[in-house]
Design an enzyme around this catalytic site. Structure first.
Site, PDB file in Angstrom:
ATOM      1  N   ASP A 214     -70.237 -43.627 -29.627  1.00  0.00           N
ATOM      2  CA  ASP A 214     -71.317 -42.683 -29.339  1.00  0.00           C
ATOM      3  C   ASP A 214     -71.949 -42.099 -30.599  1.00  0.00           C
ATOM      4  OD1 ASP A 214     -72.533 -40.924 -27.153  1.00  0.00           O
ATOM      5  OD2 ASP A 214     -71.753 -39.391 -28.509  1.00  0.00           O
ATOM      6  N   GLU A 269     -57.064 -54.243 -36.469  1.00  0.00           N
ATOM      7  CA  GLU A 269     -55.609 -54.381 -36.303  1.00  0.00           C
ATOM      8  C   GLU A 269     -55.257 -54.940 -34.922  1.00  0.00           C
ATOM      9  OE1 GLU A 269     -53.649 -50.643 -37.116  1.00  0.00           O
ATOM     10  OE2 GLU A 269     -54.893 -50.387 -38.914  1.00  0.00           O
TER      11      GLU A 269
HETATM   12  C1  NOJ Z   1     -75.231 -40.198 -26.527  1.00  0.00           C
HETATM   13  C2  NOJ Z   1     -74.773 -40.218 -25.095  1.00  0.00           C
HETATM   14  O1  NOJ Z   1     -75.226 -41.406 -24.493  1.00  0.00           O
HETATM   15  C3  NOJ Z   1     -75.331 -38.982 -24.439  1.00  0.00           C
HETATM   16  O2  NOJ Z   1     -75.144 -38.989 -23.041  1.00  0.00           O
HETATM   17  C4  NOJ Z   1     -74.695 -37.775 -25.063  1.00  0.00           C
HETATM   18  O3  NOJ Z   1     -75.293 -36.617 -24.544  1.00  0.00           O
HETATM   19  C5  NOJ Z   1     -74.885 -37.781 -26.602  1.00  0.00           C
HETATM   20  N1  NOJ Z   1     -74.637 -39.054 -27.181  1.00  0.00           N
HETATM   21  C6  NOJ Z   1     -73.943 -36.794 -27.246  1.00  0.00           C
HETATM   22  O4  NOJ Z   1     -72.624 -37.258 -27.146  1.00  0.00           O
END
Ligand code: NOJ
Length: 537
Positions: A214, A269
């Site tokens: 993310d 790993e």
């Molecule tokens: C991207 C994610 O897809 C989204 O849903 C989230 O709010 C933000 N990153 C923050 O983690």
């Protein structure tokens, strides 16, 4: 499926090359417990929709948006424990069973890794904010106010407002790139890197096949907190300069590549695992996240230029050509046409384009990530149907409504009251579309089957043919002697194609959005509005 060699194609490419990944928003996929919220047992009960059964889509992997305990300020992207399952989704044992059930049908399972921030309720942050000399203080980014009492920099958060939140009890600001409830971890602290490595190992050892990572471009910020300059020119990725500023010092810093190399070392790993980076960046920047082909950063990284493109011939052409030209040699573009953050394609581009959008996603060279519900043409909920106040303050409830399995009031999603409303499930549901050869679901199945059955479509090269007709995108996928011509009319009128440069007299229809079949002469070929064809030359 634990040995690396079970994960590779006969060609020697890794399993994820050309893969189709299905994104599940766990809260909205299937609810086995009847509490109105999707769960892991619900996912397990619906694996036949995805793989290994008659009528399954035939995808290679699933990616689950966060399943971890969370106070839900950002629906799981605010994690309060990296190594457990949220009770509303089930237990670790449920996850183990799901992994096993997936692997039994040759399906891989990816989780979401959220390394940039935690929840304010994560015990690390609770300790960090408890006092300036707590050993966890430096796990997050704390700074004094400027002399005039203002925040340490002018940075703005992705969901609006300043990136700095004042903590009265300890007398400093903490940084958050997203909601204030999501304090940013301090990746300059090696203890943070180690803690995240431990969390990854925890899931890898349970058999997880990789992570979607993310918001990675926000993982490191300038350590002198220099002010961002005003936005200089609009980015290809709109919104990157949120708040009218160029995020020069707060996003996409060069040091982020050290973070990615660390994540990659941990992943390496465990043989056969994959990391898919999420960064809303122009593809020339993204190529650096793929290590420019050096093999020490992400295996894959989302290229959002297609998703964000207007549905216009020129813009779509640019998105495709930039992707092909700017990905490092040997790497795979990763395409999505929607996700849990963006309006669905049938809403954004319009229901008439849902079929051609599916064709683009699945016939272009790359990894295709399909958001659950797009295969039945689900649309976003109208604002008046949605809860007020919304669950998601950034306004993304509309594209997160429950998966529609049948036409019953709760759409077969739950025996209880679904947490978000069902949107127009009369024909947009799996049951109705499953046996209808003209349905969008049947088209998705046919596209995926064509791709899985063709080396050219799955792993082959791609070369565009330009000026075929005003509104037609055309490209050839090839592997060995196999050549497949893909044609998409993105316009509203019929288009007569000039296909002399395809170097073939005719083509056998592999898959069509229109019901065409058989062998078709290329001379004088006319595509109906919104028609797309893949022809074996
Ligand atoms: C991207 C994610 O897809 C989204 O849903 C989230 O709010 C933000 N990153 C923050 O983690």
């Amino acid at each position: 499926m634990t040995e690396a060699d079970e994960r590779a194609h006969p060609s020697g490419d890794p399993w994820w090359a050309g893969a189709v990944v299905y994104q599940i928003y766990p809260r909205s996929f299937a609810d086995a417990s009847g509490d109105g919220i999707g769960d892991l047992a619900g996912i397990e009960a619906h694996l036949d929709h995805l793989s290994g059964a008659d009528g399954a889509l035939g995808v290679d992997a699933i990616w689950l948006s966060p399943i971890y305990p969370s106070p839900l300020d950002d629906f799981g992207y605010d994690i309060s424990n990296y190594t457990d399952v949220a009770p509303e989704y089930g237990t670790l044992a449920d996850l183990d069973r799901l992994i096993e059930a997936c692997h039994a049908r040759g399906l891989r399972l990816l989780l979401d890794l959220v390394p940039c921030h935690t929840s304010v309720e994560h015990p690390w942050f609770v300790k960090s904010r408890s006092s300036r000399d707590n050993p966890k203080r430096d796990w997050y980014i704390w700074a004094d106010a400027r002399e005039d009492g203002s925040a340490p920099s002018n940075w703005t958060a992705a969901f609006g407002g300043p990136s700095w939140e004042w903590d009265a009890s300890s007398g400093q600001f903490y940084l958050h790139s997203f909601y204030p409830e999501q304090p940013d971890l301090n990746w300059r602290n090696p203890a943070v890197a180690e803690a995240l490595a431990d969390a990854m190992g925890f899931w890898f050892r349970r058999g997880v096949d990789g992570f979607r990572v993310d918001a990675i471009f926000a993982a490191i910020k300038d350590d002198r907190f220099r002010d961002n300059p005003p936005e200089r020119r609009p980015s290809v990725i709109p919104g990157l300069g949120g708040g009218g500023q160029d995020p020069l010092w707060s996003l996409n810093r060069p040091e982020v590549h050290d973070v990615i190399r660390h994540l990659r070392r941990v992943t390496d790993e465990y043989p056969g695992r994959v990391l898919v980076g999420e960064a809303y960046l122009p593809v020339e920047e993204l190529s650096i996240y793929l290590g420019r082909g050096s093999g020490d950063e992400f295996h894959l990284a989302f290229n959002f230029e297609l998703l964000l493109s207007p549905w216009k011939h020129l813009d779509l052409t640019l998105a495709i050509e930039r992707s092909e030209a700017l990905h490092p040699p040997g790497s795979w573009p990763t395409y999505a046409i929607s996700n849990h953050d963006k309006p669905r394609p049938a809403t954004r581009w319009g229901p008439d384009r849902a079929r051609t959008a599916a064709f683009l996603l699945l016939m272009l060279r790359g990894v295709a990530v399909l958001y659950a519900g797009d295969e039945i043409g689900m649309v976003d909920a109208d604002a008046d149907l949605l809860p007020d106040p919304p669950f998601d303050r950034a306004g993304r409830d509309a594209c997160r409504t429950p998966m529609q399995w049948d036409a019953s009031p709760a759409a077969g999603f739950s025996t209880g009251e679904p947490w978000l409303p069902i949107v127009d499930a009369g024909t947009r549901n799996v049951e109705v579309q499953r046996n209808d050869p003209t349905s969008l679901l049947a088209l998705y199945r046919a596209l995926i089957a064509a791709r899985q059955g063709s080396a050219a479509l799955k792993l082959g090269e791609q070369r565009s043919i330009f000026e075929v007709a005003a509104d037609v995108l055309a490209w050839v996928r090839s592997a060995g002697d196999e050549r497949v011509l893909a044609l998409v009319n993105v316009g509203e009128a019929a288009q007569r194609c000039d296909l002399r440069r395809a170097n073939a007299a005719s083509g056998q229809v592999l898959v069509a959005t229109s019901g065409r079949s058989g062998c078709i002469p290329l001379e004088g070929l006319t595509l109906a509005p919104h028609e797309a064809l893949a022809l074996l030359l």
